[in-house]
Write a protein that holds these residues in place. Structure first.
Motif, short mmCIF file in Angstrom:
data_model
loop_
_atom_site.label_atom_id
_atom_site.label_comp_id
_atom_site.label_asym_id
_atom_site.label_seq_id
_atom_site.Cartn_x
_atom_site.Cartn_y
_atom_site.Cartn_z
N UNK A 269 1.57 11.50 -26.07
CA UNK A 269 0.75 12.36 -25.09
C UNK A 269 1.32 12.30 -23.68
N UNK A 270 1.29 13.30 -22.74
CA UNK A 270 1.78 13.19 -21.48
C UNK A 270 0.84 12.19 -20.62
N UNK A 271 -0.26 11.89 -20.86
CA UNK A 271 -1.12 10.87 -20.43
C UNK A 271 -0.32 9.35 -20.64
N UNK A 272 -0.20 9.15 -21.99
CA UNK A 272 0.39 7.92 -22.42
C UNK A 272 1.73 7.69 -21.72
N UNK A 273 2.51 8.78 -21.84
CA UNK A 273 3.94 8.76 -20.97
C UNK A 273 3.93 8.34 -19.65
N UNK A 274 2.96 8.98 -18.97
CA UNK A 274 2.92 8.57 -17.62
C UNK A 274 2.42 7.37 -17.36
N UNK B 138 8.84 3.48 4.63
CA UNK B 138 10.14 3.31 4.90
C UNK B 138 10.79 2.25 4.15
N UNK B 139 10.45 2.20 3.13
CA UNK B 139 11.32 1.06 2.21
C UNK B 139 12.33 1.80 1.18
N UNK B 140 13.18 1.30 0.73
CA UNK B 140 14.29 2.07 -0.32
C UNK B 140 13.42 2.14 -1.54
N UNK B 141 12.70 1.22 -1.89
CA UNK B 141 11.90 1.19 -3.24
C UNK B 141 10.76 2.53 -3.27
N UNK B 142 10.29 2.68 -2.18
CA UNK B 142 9.26 3.94 -1.97
C UNK B 142 9.88 5.15 -2.05
N UNK B 143 11.14 5.33 -1.25
CA UNK B 143 11.70 6.52 -0.82
C UNK B 143 12.59 6.78 -2.21
N UNK B 144 13.27 5.90 -2.86
CA UNK B 144 14.11 6.47 -3.96
C UNK B 144 13.05 6.38 -5.23
N UNK B 145 12.20 5.51 -5.10
CA UNK B 145 11.17 5.52 -6.10
C UNK B 145 10.28 6.88 -6.19
N UNK B 146 10.06 7.57 -5.07
CA UNK B 146 9.47 8.96 -4.73
C UNK B 146 10.35 10.05 -5.54
N UNK B 147 11.44 9.83 -5.35
CA UNK B 147 12.56 10.89 -5.85
C UNK B 147 12.54 10.43 -7.53
N UNK B 148 12.67 9.28 -8.22
CA UNK B 148 12.51 9.20 -9.47
C UNK B 148 11.19 9.80 -10.13
N UNK B 149 9.97 9.15 -9.43
CA UNK B 149 8.97 9.72 -9.91
C UNK B 149 8.56 11.05 -10.08
N UNK B 150 9.01 11.99 -8.92
CA UNK B 150 8.88 13.42 -9.12
C UNK B 150 9.76 14.07 -10.30
N UNK B 151 11.18 13.67 -10.04
CA UNK B 151 12.07 14.22 -11.16
C UNK B 151 11.64 13.77 -12.81
N UNK B 152 11.27 12.35 -12.89
CA UNK B 152 11.13 11.88 -14.26
C UNK B 152 9.61 12.46 -14.76
N UNK B 153 8.75 12.68 -13.92
CA UNK B 153 7.38 13.27 -14.27
C UNK B 153 7.75 14.81 -14.70
N UNK B 154 8.36 15.32 -13.86
CA UNK B 154 8.69 16.70 -14.16
C UNK B 154 9.25 16.99 -15.44
#
Length: 498
Positions: free
Chosen positions: A448-453, A227-243
């Motif tokens: 590598x994808x590993x270092x990028x992550x 329930x925090x903005x950091x976690x909520x918008x961080x989740x979206x950023x993590x999904x999109x950028x990782x993809x």
């Protein structure tokens, strides 16, 4: 001996979520010993790692001794500067030399862990350790939310409804539905989950299986439920950028293979985010704060008139003016939405009523923004102390946190440690990102994808530390960050040897 060091490091890392359980910081468990049990365990753990490391590598590099000497020198000057502090009406703000010294020592622990990790960690150790940590954090949050036994993220007590009640209309407010499992501090937990997300989604893509899919689902739900903005918008950023990172490595760098299964799984996680977004506690809280700020200023017209008359009436009588201001603040601080903890404990209005009267003239959007008020209180304390050395040596961690722990890392340390201390204690974290980024750019085999992550994860938690604070000072988060940063350096060294 190296294998023993690696096993000790692995168990120390996966122990961190258990050391973050809320009950260890409450009641008798928090006071049974001079320091909390988690703090003692962490100190002993890092010392054990340092001893094992020294046994395998008896020669310490010269720059380590120089850096250690700089920390000791700064610590001595910092403690000396603390003795000349002047607080308004003789206030000390809870300062103690022992407490300050212990804080300086505690801030060294993650730096030691970075050094140990970079020397012995490999890719398997980093990924296994972080996957288990993610499972412990996110699994606890998701299961406790499902059975509605989780602690609230924003208040004391347990939540009133689980994630399914979000879709049943306004049954509960955000404070009754945001859940943090059984863990201690919401801001810190959000930042940790944010750092872990790119690693979890990397595992989902790179090593797709029902286990990694279940871990990714748990991570996604936990970041929505906290329930925090950091976690909520961080989740979206993590999904999109990782993809995006994965597809870059597949099509541009051509060092990863494409598969439909992880792509479908990632899109499914984005679908879960989209379905839950509007009814999530973080969005509900944000909308409530906007509504409250807009509607509040119009409801205090009568109080504003009383204040204006009183200030005008007693403007030529300082003693009567101060008495009026104190009385007005005691009666009406709630109407102005001032945080009771701020005005009664952090910076008591009785000692400096003028500061809080000036605060009443700020718009509600300012008074409701805790970070702005926290920083204003610290600015007032620094202004009264009136020492040019405060800029370079700080006013002390003990004072800063007892006034109120400013929820913005790097800025908070600038107040507590000064510019010199902030650089000495925190420079390692951005320096690792810069070092890793330069290595990624210079040599093809390191792209590598590993270092990028890993780099993305480290960037995210530093961003969260600035946005919400309580990360770089807090042992759970700074030790896990140190483990990730050590993993980045270890990977760069490994590739350089090859």
């Amino acid at each position: 001996m190296t294998d023993k060091l690696k096993k000790t490091l692995f168990w120390f890392i996966i122990l961190q979520p258990l050391l973050d359980l809320d009950f260890l910081y409450r009641g008798k468990m928090a006071t049974i010993l001079p320091f909390t049990i988690p703090t003692i365990v962490r100190i002993l753990g890092v010392l054990a790692l340092a001893v094992l490391f020294a046994a395998t590598r008896p020669k310490i590099k010269a720059w380590i001794w120089i850096y250690a000497g700089a920390l000791v020198l700064y610590g001595g000057i910092h403690l000396w500067h603390m003795t000349s502090f002047k607080g308004i009406a003789g206030a000390t703000y809870g300062y103690s030399t022992f407490g300050e010294l212990f804080y300086l020592f505690r801030m060294v622990l993650p730096l030691v862990l970075i050094y140990v990790t970079q020397a012995v960690a490999d890719e398997d150790l980093i990924l296994r350790g972080l996957a288990i940590v993610s499972g412990l954090f996110s699994g606890t949050i998701v299961i406790s939310n499902l059975f509605a036994v989780s602690l609230k993220s924003y208040e004391t007590g347990t939540i009133s409804g689980n994630i399914f009640t979000w879709f049943m209309g306004p049954l509960y407010g955000y404070s009754h539905s945001a859940s943090k499992g059984f863990f201690y501090f919401t801001n810190t937990l959000s930042a940790i989950l944010l750092m872990l997300a790119p690693i979890v989604f990397y595992l989902l893509i790179k090593k797709f299986s029902w286990k990694t899919a279940l871990l990714a689902l748990s991570q996604t739900l936990a970041m929505l439920e906290v329930g925090t903005k950091v976690a909520l918008y961080g989740l979206l950023a993590s999904l999109v950028v990782t993809l995006v990172l994965w597809l870059v490595h597949v099509w541009l760098l051509k060092n990863e293979s494409f598969s439909w299964r992880p792509l479908v799984a990632m899109v499914a996680m984005l679908g879960i985010f989209a379905i839950c977004y509007k009814v999530s506690p973080a969005v509900q809280r944000y909308e409530y704060e906007i509504y409250w700020a807009k509607s509040h200023d119009s409801s205090i017209a009568r109080e504003n008139a009383l204040l204006a008359r009183g200030l005008k009436k007693y403007q030529n009588s300082p003693a009567k003016l101060a008495a009026f201001e104190k009385d007005f603040l005691a009666k009406y601080y709630k109407k102005y939405a001032l945080n009771k903890k701020f005005i009664s404990k952090s910076y008591p209005y009785e000692k400096d009523p003028q500061f809080w009267i000036d605060m009443l003239n700020k718009p509600a959007s300012y008074r409701l923004a805790n970070r702005k008020v926290e920083q204003a209180m610290l600015d007032r304390v620094v202004e009264y102390n009136d020492s040019p050395l405060d800029k370079w040596l700080g006013i002390g961690y003990m004072r800063e946190t007892n006034i109120f722990n400013l929820e913005r890392d790097f800025v908070a340390q600038r107040y507590s440690l000064g510019i010199v201390g902030t650089v000495l204690y925190l420079v390692a974290y951005p320096a690792v990102i810069v070092c890793g980024g330069m290595a990624w750019l210079r040599r093809r085999e390191r792209r590598t994808f590993y270092l990028s992550s890993l780099l993305f994860a480290s960037c995210l938690i530093l961003g969260a530390s600035y946005m919400s604070g309580n990360v770089l000072d807090f042992p759970t988060s700074n030790l896990l960050l140190a483990f990730v940063d050590g993993g980045i350096l270890a990977y760069i060294k490994k590739k350089a040897k090859r």
